[in-house]
Write an enzyme that holds these catalytic residues in place. Structure first.
Site, PDB file in Angstrom:
ATOM      1  N   ARG A  27     -96.648  35.880 -18.596  1.00  0.00           N
ATOM      2  CA  ARG A  27     -95.466  34.839 -18.785  1.00  0.00           C
ATOM      3  C   ARG A  27     -95.616  33.987 -18.584  1.00  0.00           C
ATOM      4  O   ARG A  27     -94.815  33.146 -18.086  1.00  0.00           O
ATOM      5  CB  ARG A  27     -94.886  36.528 -17.370  1.00  0.00           C
ATOM      6  CG  ARG A  27     -95.015  37.376 -18.257  1.00  0.00           C
ATOM      7  CD  ARG A  27     -93.308  37.424 -18.410  1.00  0.00           C
ATOM      8  NE  ARG A  27     -92.897  38.946 -19.057  1.00  0.00           N
ATOM      9  CZ  ARG A  27     -92.873  39.809 -18.557  1.00  0.00           C
ATOM     10  NH1 ARG A  27     -91.709  39.911 -16.660  1.00  0.00           N
ATOM     11  NH2 ARG A  27     -92.091  41.281 -18.646  1.00  0.00           N
ATOM     12  N   ASP A 136     -76.511  38.464 -13.178  1.00  0.00           N
ATOM     13  CA  ASP A 136     -77.715  38.045 -13.700  1.00  0.00           C
ATOM     14  C   ASP A 136     -79.146  36.928 -13.134  1.00  0.00           C
ATOM     15  O   ASP A 136     -78.365  36.695 -12.093  1.00  0.00           O
ATOM     16  CB  ASP A 136     -78.741  38.250 -14.971  1.00  0.00           C
ATOM     17  CG  ASP A 136     -80.204  38.846 -14.692  1.00  0.00           C
ATOM     18  OD1 ASP A 136     -80.057  40.082 -16.041  1.00  0.00           O
ATOM     19  OD2 ASP A 136     -80.553  38.490 -15.149  1.00  0.00           O
TER      20      ASP A 136
HETATM   21  C1  SAM Z   1     -84.376  45.465 -18.045  1.00  0.00           C
HETATM   22  S1  SAM Z   1     -82.773  44.657 -18.141  1.00  0.00           S
HETATM   23  C2  SAM Z   1     -81.837  45.334 -17.767  1.00  0.00           C
HETATM   24  C3  SAM Z   1     -80.178  45.007 -18.824  1.00  0.00           C
HETATM   25  C4  SAM Z   1     -79.240  46.171 -18.802  1.00  0.00           C
HETATM   26  N1  SAM Z   1     -78.971  46.245 -17.740  1.00  0.00           N
HETATM   27  C5  SAM Z   1     -79.848  47.160 -19.577  1.00  0.00           C
HETATM   28  O1  SAM Z   1     -80.156  48.376 -18.991  1.00  0.00           O
HETATM   29  O2  SAM Z   1     -80.300  46.887 -20.785  1.00  0.00           O
HETATM   30  C6  SAM Z   1     -83.085  43.939 -16.576  1.00  0.00           C
HETATM   31  C7  SAM Z   1     -82.503  43.071 -15.701  1.00  0.00           C
HETATM   32  O3  SAM Z   1     -82.374  42.750 -14.005  1.00  0.00           O
HETATM   33  C8  SAM Z   1     -82.482  41.009 -13.672  1.00  0.00           C
HETATM   34  N2  SAM Z   1     -82.669  41.451 -12.204  1.00  0.00           N
HETATM   35  C9  SAM Z   1     -84.347  41.469 -11.650  1.00  0.00           C
HETATM   36  N3  SAM Z   1     -84.079  41.247 -10.249  1.00  0.00           N
HETATM   37  C10 SAM Z   1     -82.923  40.741  -9.989  1.00  0.00           C
HETATM   38  C11 SAM Z   1     -82.198  40.585  -8.909  1.00  0.00           C
HETATM   39  N4  SAM Z   1     -82.475  40.229  -7.754  1.00  0.00           N
HETATM   40  N5  SAM Z   1     -80.712  40.222  -8.586  1.00  0.00           N
HETATM   41  C12 SAM Z   1     -80.492  40.231 -10.457  1.00  0.00           C
HETATM   42  N6  SAM Z   1     -81.167  40.847 -11.759  1.00  0.00           N
HETATM   43  C13 SAM Z   1     -82.045  40.875 -11.376  1.00  0.00           C
HETATM   44  C14 SAM Z   1     -83.610  40.728 -14.528  1.00  0.00           C
HETATM   45  O4  SAM Z   1     -83.378  39.285 -14.534  1.00  0.00           O
HETATM   46  C15 SAM Z   1     -83.719  41.428 -15.936  1.00  0.00           C
HETATM   47  O5  SAM Z   1     -82.041  40.878 -16.529  1.00  0.00           O
END
Ligand code: SAM
Length: 281
Positions: A27, A136
């Site tokens: 990454r 996000d």
């Molecule tokens: C695996 S994806 C989930 C996407 C969608 N909710 C789904 O279930 O398909 C996780 C997302 O959480 C976001 N994320 C991680 N830490 C976060 C934080 N502290 N605040 C907001 N978003 C966060 C990441 O950037 C990522 O886009």
């Protein structure tokens, strides 16, 4: 804990477990190249010397996992159609307003799947004030979400064929989402571990597949904070590997079909005075 683990935890709540060197390398190598340093170790050295919040943010964003797809897991969208929205529409018949928050929206497939579900199943909502907010931590994925352009591979994952024909147009090898769907969703950056500014009360919250990256303390803090954003009769949708159990007993669970969902329990009655007292969050 290494410097990088501490930085990512402090700025995002994400727990980077030991032994994930391959993940860190894959990454962060592109960022190291961009920054003109020859290795990830050198990049971390640069961060340590305090090169400013922009590089730190880029590094943290690179360590997020953005995996998502249209109509992921199917059953939350079934429950949205058969239970959540009908119940909320009944309760909000006077105010005619519906607010849905997708709290880890990634590249937008989740909030857009919510929008398509509403368009398909509830034409009467066209005269309501409907707001779907996608947030996000990662500004780069939000930019893609706002564009509403998806690759062939992405529309082939989870999106029913009839919706591809109905809501997408082919553009230079990609698929562009119709403005009728895009206009229903607003995207903005919001870090769940920082204060949630200007967030209106929500009827339905999708917070899926993000709590899994946090430790118990962070999960508890977020669920506690969510209590004051989720309306008392609202619904909370978590990912399949996530729960409020043993983290926050203000929430109870309900089962619809194949899925378990969460709601705030009614405030306890004050038995000594015979009045209902609001729960202190
Ligand atoms: C695996 S994806 C989930 C996407 C969608 N909710 C789904 O279930 O398909 C996780 C997302 O959480 C976001 N994320 C991680 N830490 C976060 C934080 N502290 N605040 C907001 N978003 C966060 C990441 O950037 C990522 O886009």
């Amino acid at each position: 804990m290494s410097y990088l683990q501490a930085l990512v935890y402090r700025r995002s709540g994400i727990v980077l477990e030991d032994g994930k060197d391959y993940l860190v390398d894959s990454r962060l190598s592109p960022i190291a190249r961009d920054e003109g340093v020859s290795s990830v170790d050198e990049l971390v050295g640069k961060l340590r010397r305090g090169p400013g919040p922009e590089l730190a943010q880029r590094v943290v964003e690179a360590m997020t996992t953005n995996e998502t797809l249209f109509f992921r897991d199917a059953h939350p969208f079934e429950a949205l159609k058969s239970h959540f929205v009908p119940e909320i529409m009944k309760a909000r018949a006077a105010e005619r307003s519906l607010r849905i928050w997708s709290a880890a929206a990634s590249t937008g497939q989740e909030p857009y799947s919510i929008a398509i579900t509403l368009l398909e199943a509830f034409p009467e909502l066209s005269s309501w004030n409907v707001r779907i907010l996608g947030t996000d931590l990662n500004e780069a994925v939000l930019e893609r979400a706002r564009l509403g352009r998806y690759r062939e591979l992405e529309v082939n994952r989870g999106l029913p064929a009839q919706y591809l024909g109905k809501y997408f147009t082919r553009r230079s090898g990609d698929w562009e989402l119709a403005s009728s769907v895009r206009d229903m969703v607003t995207f903005r950056q919001l870090n769940l571990v920082e204060p949630w500014s200007e967030l209106a009360a929500c009827d339905i919250v999708f917070m899926r597949n993000v709590l899994i990256y946090f430790d118990s303390e962070t999960k508890c803090t977020i669920l506690r904070r969510l209590r004051s954003v989720l309306r008392p009769d609202g619904f909370l949708v978590l990912g399949g590997a996530e729960t409020t159990t043993n983290l926050d007993d203000a929430y109870g669970s309900v089962r619809f079909g194949a899925g378990v969902y969460y709601r705030l329990k009614p405030p306890p009655a004050d038995s000594t005075r015979g009045v209902t007292v609001p729960r202190v969050a």
